[in-house]
Scaffold this motif. Structure first.
Motif, PDB file in Angstrom:
ATOM      1  N   UNK A   1       0.813  -1.219   0.000  1.00  0.00           N
ATOM      2  CA  UNK A   1       0.000   0.000   0.000  1.00  0.00           C
ATOM      3  C   UNK A   1       0.851   1.276   0.000  1.00  0.00           C
ATOM      4  N   UNK A   2       2.145   1.147   0.321  1.00  0.00           N
ATOM      5  CA  UNK A   2       2.986   2.356   0.324  1.00  0.00           C
ATOM      6  C   UNK A   2       3.037   2.970  -1.076  1.00  0.00           C
ATOM      7  N   UNK A   3       3.306   2.120  -2.068  1.00  0.00           N
ATOM      8  CA  UNK A   3       3.374   2.613  -3.443  1.00  0.00           C
ATOM      9  C   UNK A   3       2.014   3.178  -3.871  1.00  0.00           C
TER      10      UNK A   3
ATOM     11  N   UNK B   1       9.300   5.750   3.982  1.00  0.00           N
ATOM     12  CA  UNK B   1       9.443   5.285   2.600  1.00  0.00           C
ATOM     13  C   UNK B   1       8.553   6.120   1.667  1.00  0.00           C
ATOM     14  N   UNK B   2       7.342   6.377   2.127  1.00  0.00           N
ATOM     15  CA  UNK B   2       6.432   7.237   1.344  1.00  0.00           C
ATOM     16  C   UNK B   2       7.084   8.584   1.073  1.00  0.00           C
ATOM     17  N   UNK B   3       7.635   9.144   2.148  1.00  0.00           N
ATOM     18  CA  UNK B   3       8.257  10.460   2.049  1.00  0.00           C
ATOM     19  C   UNK B   3       9.460  10.433   1.099  1.00  0.00           C
ATOM     20  N   UNK B   4      10.228   9.349   1.156  1.00  0.00           N
ATOM     21  CA  UNK B   4      11.380   9.218   0.250  1.00  0.00           C
ATOM     22  C   UNK B   4      10.905   9.308  -1.197  1.00  0.00           C
ATOM     23  N   UNK B   5       9.838   8.582  -1.500  1.00  0.00           N
ATOM     24  CA  UNK B   5       9.349   8.575  -2.878  1.00  0.00           C
ATOM     25  C   UNK B   5       8.778   9.939  -3.280  1.00  0.00           C
ATOM     26  N   UNK B   6       8.085  10.576  -2.356  1.00  0.00           N
ATOM     27  CA  UNK B   6       7.534  11.897  -2.690  1.00  0.00           C
ATOM     28  C   UNK B   6       8.657  12.900  -2.957  1.00  0.00           C
ATOM     29  N   UNK B   7       9.684  12.842  -2.091  1.00  0.00           N
ATOM     30  CA  UNK B   7      10.835  13.743  -2.298  1.00  0.00           C
ATOM     31  C   UNK B   7      11.545  13.415  -3.603  1.00  0.00           C
TER      32      UNK B   7
ATOM     33  N   UNK C   1       3.371   6.613 -14.439  1.00  0.00           N
ATOM     34  CA  UNK C   1       3.505   5.152 -14.556  1.00  0.00           C
ATOM     35  C   UNK C   1       4.977   4.750 -14.474  1.00  0.00           C
ATOM     36  N   UNK C   2       5.837   5.570 -15.102  1.00  0.00           N
ATOM     37  CA  UNK C   2       7.277   5.289 -15.052  1.00  0.00           C
ATOM     38  C   UNK C   2       7.787   5.429 -13.632  1.00  0.00           C
ATOM     39  N   UNK C   3       7.287   6.450 -12.947  1.00  0.00           N
ATOM     40  CA  UNK C   3       7.736   6.636 -11.567  1.00  0.00           C
ATOM     41  C   UNK C   3       7.264   5.482 -10.686  1.00  0.00           C
ATOM     42  N   UNK C   4       6.091   4.985 -10.986  1.00  0.00           N
ATOM     43  CA  UNK C   4       5.590   3.849 -10.202  1.00  0.00           C
ATOM     44  C   UNK C   4       6.487   2.623 -10.405  1.00  0.00           C
ATOM     45  N   UNK C   5       6.961   2.456 -11.617  1.00  0.00           N
ATOM     46  CA  UNK C   5       7.889   1.339 -11.865  1.00  0.00           C
ATOM     47  C   UNK C   5       9.171   1.511 -11.049  1.00  0.00           C
ATOM     48  N   UNK C   6       9.649   2.748 -10.986  1.00  0.00           N
ATOM     49  CA  UNK C   6      10.850   3.020 -10.184  1.00  0.00           C
ATOM     50  C   UNK C   6      10.570   2.681  -8.722  1.00  0.00           C
ATOM     51  N   UNK C   7       9.398   3.080  -8.250  1.00  0.00           N
ATOM     52  CA  UNK C   7       9.047   2.783  -6.850  1.00  0.00           C
ATOM     53  C   UNK C   7       9.041   1.277  -6.618  1.00  0.00           C
ATOM     54  N   UNK C   8       8.425   0.556  -7.544  1.00  0.00           N
ATOM     55  CA  UNK C   8       8.362  -0.895  -7.376  1.00  0.00           C
ATOM     56  C   UNK C   8       9.745  -1.538  -7.401  1.00  0.00           C
ATOM     57  N   UNK C   9      10.639  -0.950  -8.185  1.00  0.00           N
ATOM     58  CA  UNK C   9      12.004  -1.481  -8.261  1.00  0.00           C
ATOM     59  C   UNK C   9      12.757  -1.309  -6.940  1.00  0.00           C
ATOM     60  N   UNK C  10      12.502  -0.189  -6.273  1.00  0.00           N
ATOM     61  CA  UNK C  10      13.322   0.144  -5.108  1.00  0.00           C
ATOM     62  C   UNK C  10      12.621   0.020  -3.764  1.00  0.00           C
TER      63      UNK C  10
END
Ligand SMILES: [Zn+2]
Lengths: 152, 208
Positions: free
Chosen positions: A61-63, B61-67, B30-39
């Motif tokens: 759910x984080x993503x 982790x949420x904050x890391x991705x937002x930043x 969508x590309x950013x979501x792929x990056x998120x899933x990778x890392x």
């Protein structure tokens, strides 16, 4: 050489970072030093445990949450241009009034105490907003109005 | 031959990542979501051990991705994406721990257990341990090591986690933490020494 030195070599040896000569020296020492022999067992156990620590999976759910928050942000950004223009003037007025008020209270403080007081965090945030306004392409967003209380 | 194939795969993965980065920089979600899933897993694993608390780790982790999303247009590709993401994660965690520093907190890895005492969401490593005694021993050792990690100072903990758990190189860690390689090595030696001391106590049957 001291045992503490060989102790470091034990780690290097596990990672293949020792030269042939260093390896030979280390193993010759291990033959005669019970302390370092025990350390070798400890280092090996520590190394193996560290490298086999269970890996955790990020909750799915984080993503999803990040995706939702990004979508919310992009919707926020998609405010019509005419609204931005209409809203900019009162926003500027509000900031000017706040700065005027801040300046008044600061100068009255100075009169009372005779020294310039350090701006409070709230005052500093106003200065920050002022600086943001000076950015040429700045235009207020919904979150800006919420932060400044303009919509209330 | 094998290494050349391996290198090709690595190069392919890198160029695929470069394409993803470019798309994400152009605000392709969508590309950013792929990056998120990778890392996500790698970063979460690191953050959990850095802050010692799965709930905080989720938020961080949420904050890391937002930043990262915010900063991505300025990402110039000189550092690798993983180095850059680990850097954001490290900075956020340090900041978070500083804010929490006043609260008395004993970081315990037992906090990662469900109500029934079973670890939540743990993925056991691939190594097979058929002997139950061995399994129990390695599990106890894991706890000793996890606890020893949680007792390290943040400076030592970051280096140890990045090197021995996340498998970054000295050079990559130097870039993540913006410190010289010599400092990475000396911190790693110190950190390992402290973990080793706890393991030694455990192996000798002393209370830790
Ligand atoms: Zn010795």
């Amino acid at each position: 050489m001291k045992c503490t030195h060989y102790e470091r070599w034990l780690w290097d040896d596990l990672e293949g970072r020792l030269s042939a000569a260093q390896r030979q020296e280390l193993y010759a020492h291990l033959q005669v030093c019970a302390r370092c022999q025990r350390q070798r067992d400890t280092v090996l156990t520590t190394y193996r445990t560290l490298h086999a620590l269970p890996r955790r999976r990020a909750p799915e759910h984080v993503v999803q949450q990040v995706r939702t928050r990004l979508q919310e942000r992009s919707q926020t950004r998609a405010i019509p241009a005419w609204w931005k223009r209409v809203a900019l003037a009162p926003a500027l007025g509000l900031v000017a009034a706040a700065m005027w008020w801040g300046w008044l209270s600061m100068s009255s403080n100075e009169e009372r105490t005779g020294v310039a007081t350090k701006p409070s965090p709230a005052e500093e945030s106003w200065v920050e907003i002022h600086e943001q306004l000076e950015v040429a392409d700045w235009s207020p967003t919904v979150s800006y109005f919420i932060k400044t209380g303009y919509t209330r | 031959m094998v290494s050349s194939i391996g290198r090709h795969i690595e190069v392919d993965a890198l160029s695929a990542e470069a394409v993803l980065i470019e798309r994400a920089q152009a605000r392709d979600e969508a590309a950013f979501e792929q990056i998120m899933n990778l890392y996500a897993d790698r970063l979460y694993n690191y953050i959990v051990r850095l802050v010692g608390n799965p709930t905080d780790a989720e938020d961080l982790l949420q904050e890391v991705f937002l930043r990262a999303y915010q900063g991505l247009p300025n990402f110039d590709g000189r550092a690798s994406l993983s180095t850059w993401l680990y850097r954001i994660a490290t900075n956020l965690c340090i900041d978070h721990q500083r804010k929490r520093a006043r609260r008395v907190q004993t970081v315990s890895y037992h906090a990662a257990e469900d109500e029934d005492g079973e670890p939540s969401e743990w993925e056991l490593p691939d190594t097979q341990t058929p002997d139950p005694l061995d399994a129990a021993l390695s599990r106890e050792l894991q706890q000793v090591v996890e606890q020893a990690i949680s007792m390290l100072s943040p400076k030592l903990r970051t280096v140890l986690l990045l090197y021995d758990v996340e498998n970054l190189s000295y050079e990559e860690i130097a870039r993540v933490l913006k410190i010289p390689i010599g400092t990475v090595k000396s911190r790693l030696n110190h950190a390992r020494g402290q973990i080793q001391k706890q393991v030694d106590k455990y192996l000798r049957g002393e209370s830790i």
